[in-house]
Design a protein around this motif. Structure first.
Motif, short mmCIF file in Angstrom:
data_model
loop_
_atom_site.label_atom_id
_atom_site.label_comp_id
_atom_site.label_asym_id
_atom_site.label_seq_id
_atom_site.Cartn_x
_atom_site.Cartn_y
_atom_site.Cartn_z
N VAL A 155 -2.11 -9.89 2.84
CA VAL A 155 -1.06 -9.55 1.85
C VAL A 155 -0.10 -8.45 2.48
CG1 VAL A 155 -2.27 -10.11 -0.20
CG2 VAL A 155 -2.25 -7.71 0.59
N GLY A 156 1.19 -8.29 1.90
CA GLY A 156 2.06 -7.45 2.19
C GLY A 156 1.56 -5.96 1.91
N ALA A 157 2.27 -5.03 2.51
CA ALA A 157 1.50 -3.67 2.47
C ALA A 157 1.85 -3.22 0.96
CB ALA A 157 2.52 -2.50 3.23
N PHE A 158 2.70 -3.72 0.15
CA PHE A 158 2.77 -3.26 -1.08
C PHE A 158 2.20 -4.02 -2.08
CE2 PHE A 158 7.28 -1.10 -0.28
CZ PHE A 158 6.69 -0.26 0.39
N GLU A 159 1.26 -5.08 -1.50
CA GLU A 159 0.50 -5.81 -2.32
C GLU A 159 -1.04 -5.49 -2.37
OE1 GLU A 159 3.35 -7.52 -0.75
OE2 GLU A 159 4.29 -6.89 -2.34
N ALA A 160 -1.35 -4.63 -1.58
CA ALA A 160 -2.64 -4.34 -0.98
C ALA A 160 -3.80 -3.96 -2.48
CB ALA A 160 -2.72 -3.46 0.03
N GLN A 161 -2.92 -3.02 -3.21
CA GLN A 161 -3.83 -2.52 -4.19
C GLN A 161 -4.20 -3.84 -5.06
OE1 GLN A 161 -2.07 -0.36 -7.74
NE2 GLN A 161 -3.51 1.28 -7.14
N ASP A 162 -3.31 -4.73 -5.42
CA ASP A 162 -3.58 -5.49 -6.24
C ASP A 162 -4.38 -6.73 -5.70
OD1 ASP A 162 -1.98 -4.96 -8.17
OD2 ASP A 162 -0.09 -6.10 -7.61
N ALA A 163 -4.64 -6.83 -4.16
CA ALA A 163 -5.39 -7.55 -3.49
C ALA A 163 -6.83 -7.09 -3.74
CB ALA A 163 -5.15 -8.01 -2.28
N VAL A 164 -7.02 -5.73 -3.68
CA VAL A 164 -8.32 -5.28 -3.76
C VAL A 164 -8.77 -5.40 -5.32
CG1 VAL A 164 -9.73 -2.93 -3.79
CG2 VAL A 164 -8.12 -3.58 -2.14
N HIS A 165 -8.05 -5.11 -6.17
CA HIS A 165 -8.54 -5.38 -7.65
C HIS A 165 -8.90 -6.84 -7.85
CE1 HIS A 165 -7.70 -5.78 -12.06
NE2 HIS A 165 -7.00 -6.75 -11.65
N LYS A 166 -8.12 -7.76 -7.31
CA LYS A 166 -8.41 -9.17 -7.41
C LYS A 166 -9.71 -9.63 -6.68
CE LYS A 166 -3.89 -10.45 -8.43
NZ LYS A 166 -2.65 -11.19 -7.92
N ASP A 216 -11.83 -6.56 0.07
CA ASP A 216 -12.81 -5.69 -0.21
C ASP A 216 -12.31 -4.37 -0.31
OD1 ASP A 216 -15.01 -7.71 -0.65
OD2 ASP A 216 -14.63 -7.93 1.70
N GLY A 217 -11.33 -4.07 0.39
CA GLY A 217 -10.78 -2.69 0.55
C GLY A 217 -9.26 -2.72 1.31
N ALA A 218 -8.82 -1.45 1.22
CA ALA A 218 -7.55 -1.56 1.77
C ALA A 218 -7.09 0.07 2.35
CB ALA A 218 -6.37 -1.94 1.11
N LEU A 219 -6.30 0.16 3.06
CA LEU A 219 -5.76 1.88 3.32
C LEU A 219 -4.19 1.74 3.18
CD1 LEU A 219 -6.29 4.50 4.91
CD2 LEU A 219 -5.33 3.43 7.01
N GLY A 220 -4.03 2.80 2.22
CA GLY A 220 -2.52 2.94 2.16
C GLY A 220 -2.17 4.48 1.75
N LYS A 256 -13.99 -6.68 4.08
CA LYS A 256 -12.79 -7.07 4.73
C LYS A 256 -11.83 -6.01 4.06
CE LYS A 256 -10.92 -10.74 3.28
NZ LYS A 256 -10.66 -12.16 3.00
N TRP A 257 -11.39 -5.20 5.29
CA TRP A 257 -10.49 -4.12 4.66
C TRP A 257 -9.12 -4.19 5.60
CZ3 TRP A 257 -13.67 0.90 4.90
CH2 TRP A 257 -14.90 0.92 4.16
N GLN A 258 -7.94 -4.36 4.76
CA GLN A 258 -6.97 -4.47 5.39
C GLN A 258 -5.99 -3.22 5.25
OE1 GLN A 258 -3.71 -7.81 4.45
NE2 GLN A 258 -2.67 -6.04 4.02
N ASN A 268 -12.97 -2.38 -3.48
CA ASN A 268 -12.87 -3.04 -4.65
C ASN A 268 -14.20 -2.52 -5.54
OD1 ASN A 268 -14.65 -5.52 -6.26
ND2 ASN A 268 -12.51 -6.09 -6.40
N LYS A 269 -13.89 -2.09 -6.85
CA LYS A 269 -15.06 -1.36 -7.75
C LYS A 269 -16.23 -2.17 -7.98
CE LYS A 269 -15.05 1.59 -11.58
NZ LYS A 269 -16.15 1.03 -12.55
#
Length: 358
Positions: free
Chosen positions: A68-79, A83-87, A27-29, A245-246
């Motif tokens: 999640v919001g655009a600026f929260e995507a990195q934290d969402a991938v970390h947690k 599973d992934g995000a584009l930014g 699931k990538w956002q 997500n690593k």
């Protein structure tokens, strides 16, 4: 002659054997809206991942804000919420200002494609991994692609002739670009792409920059401003970032990990070529809508470069990682720039010889 699934096996039987191996769904956002060119890039990238993996990786692509919001995507991938995000790396610079070196500020004479070479083959990947995985302790692995053209200085309602016309204006940008515009006397807000035009309409901001002619047209800038100032040094070498997500990445077989990596590289080439065709067509469409496209006044460009040196000096004193990464980039830029600007022809001269003065 190899048996299906054996090293070197090819043909329909081997393909079928590969397809029958276990598959995974991710699931990538996106951090961009459905109308934006960059959201389509995530869709196209997901398709390449699926094809290169022979269908063993399936990606559900979600639009910005779906989880999640655009600026929260990195934290969402970390947690693991995503599973992934584009930014873009600059979206996370609130965690560490060194993050903004990956796409913000003058490229010291290099463009985004030059910097992608640094990312993949000259130490940039190692620096980025060290910053987010070791310093920030984020369970994230990133890949970079899609060199962007020089971003515009901004969309304005009135004309501007120099730095004095900027003072006191409320402006949208992100990352260390905030500092570059603040040093020009502007009040700056960081807003996601989808919030920019509504912000101008409501008077939250007076002017803004986003990215390129195609994205700017799709976001509706032509409806709220008619003076489009192009050429700028605040973000002249930015590129996209796929965050994964690593833990989930490393749980994949080695060949599927490589499938993601190579799909990103392939999409980078595709995006560069697509941007050339789309941006040039949308440039003409912007002109048709009564927008005056003009070069940013030289006095502003000169001040941008002077101010950037001030920013680098300050950040390097405050942040050892910033200093190390910048010095790494600077050594690379000195070597590559000397080669690039000596070897390459003056393309503008050739254009004007054929078509007349721009």
């Amino acid at each position: 002659t190899a048996s299906p699934g054996a090293p070197g096996a090819t043909g329909p039987a081997a393909t079928t054997a590969i397809q029958q191996q276990p598959s995974v769904t991710f699931k990538w956002q996106s951090t961009f809206g459905t109308k934006d060119f960059f959201h389509q890039e995530l869709i196209d990238l997901a398709q390449k991942v699926n094809e290169i993996s022979f269908g063993r990786i399936k990606v559900d692509v979600l639009v910005s804000g779906a989880v999640v919001g655009a600026f929260e995507a990195q934290d969402a991938v970390h947690k693991g919420t995503l599973d992934g995000a584009l930014g873009v790396p600059v979206y996370w610079f609130g965690k560490d200002r060194a993050m903004s070196l990956f796409g913000t500020g003058p490229g010291m004479g290099l463009d985004a494609n030059d910097f992608l070479a640094w990312m993949w083959f000259e130490g940039g990947e190692k620096e980025y991994d060290k910053l987010i995985q070791e310093k920030l302790k984020l369970n994230v692995k990133s890949y970079w692609f899609g060199p962007m053209p020089t971003q515009p200085f901004g969309w304005f309602k009135p004309t501007i002739s120099g730095p004095d016309d900027l003072k006191g204006k409320k402006f949208r940008t992100v990352g260390l670009s905030i500092d570059t515009y603040q040093l020009l006397g502007m009040t700056v807000l960081a807003l996601p792409g989808a919030d920019i035009v509504p912000g101008i309409e409501k008077g939250v901001i007076d002017a803004a920059e986003f990215n390129n002619t195609t994205s700017d047209l799709a976001l509706g800038f032509t409806d709220v401003a008619k003076n489009y100032y192009v050429q700028s040094y605040h973000q002249d070498h930015e590129f996209l970032e796929l965050l994964v997500n690593k833990g989930r990445l490393e749980a994949l077989p080695a060949d599927l990990q490589r499938a993601i990596r190579y799909a990103v590289m392939a999409e980078s080439a595709d995006m560069r070529w697509k941007l050339i065709t789309r941006n040039s067509k949308d440039y003409e469409e912007i002109e048709k809508r009564g927008v005056k496209i003009q070069k940013t006044p030289q006095s502003i460009l000169d001040l941008q470069l002077k101010n950037w040196n001030t920013i680098v000096e300050k950040e390097s004193k405050d942040n050892a990682d910033f200093k190390r990464i910048y010095e790494n980039q600077k050594a690379y830029a000195k070597r590559v720039g000397k080669w690039k600007h000596t070897i390459n022809a003056d393309y503008k001269l050739a254009y004007e010889t054929t078509f007349g003065k721009l």
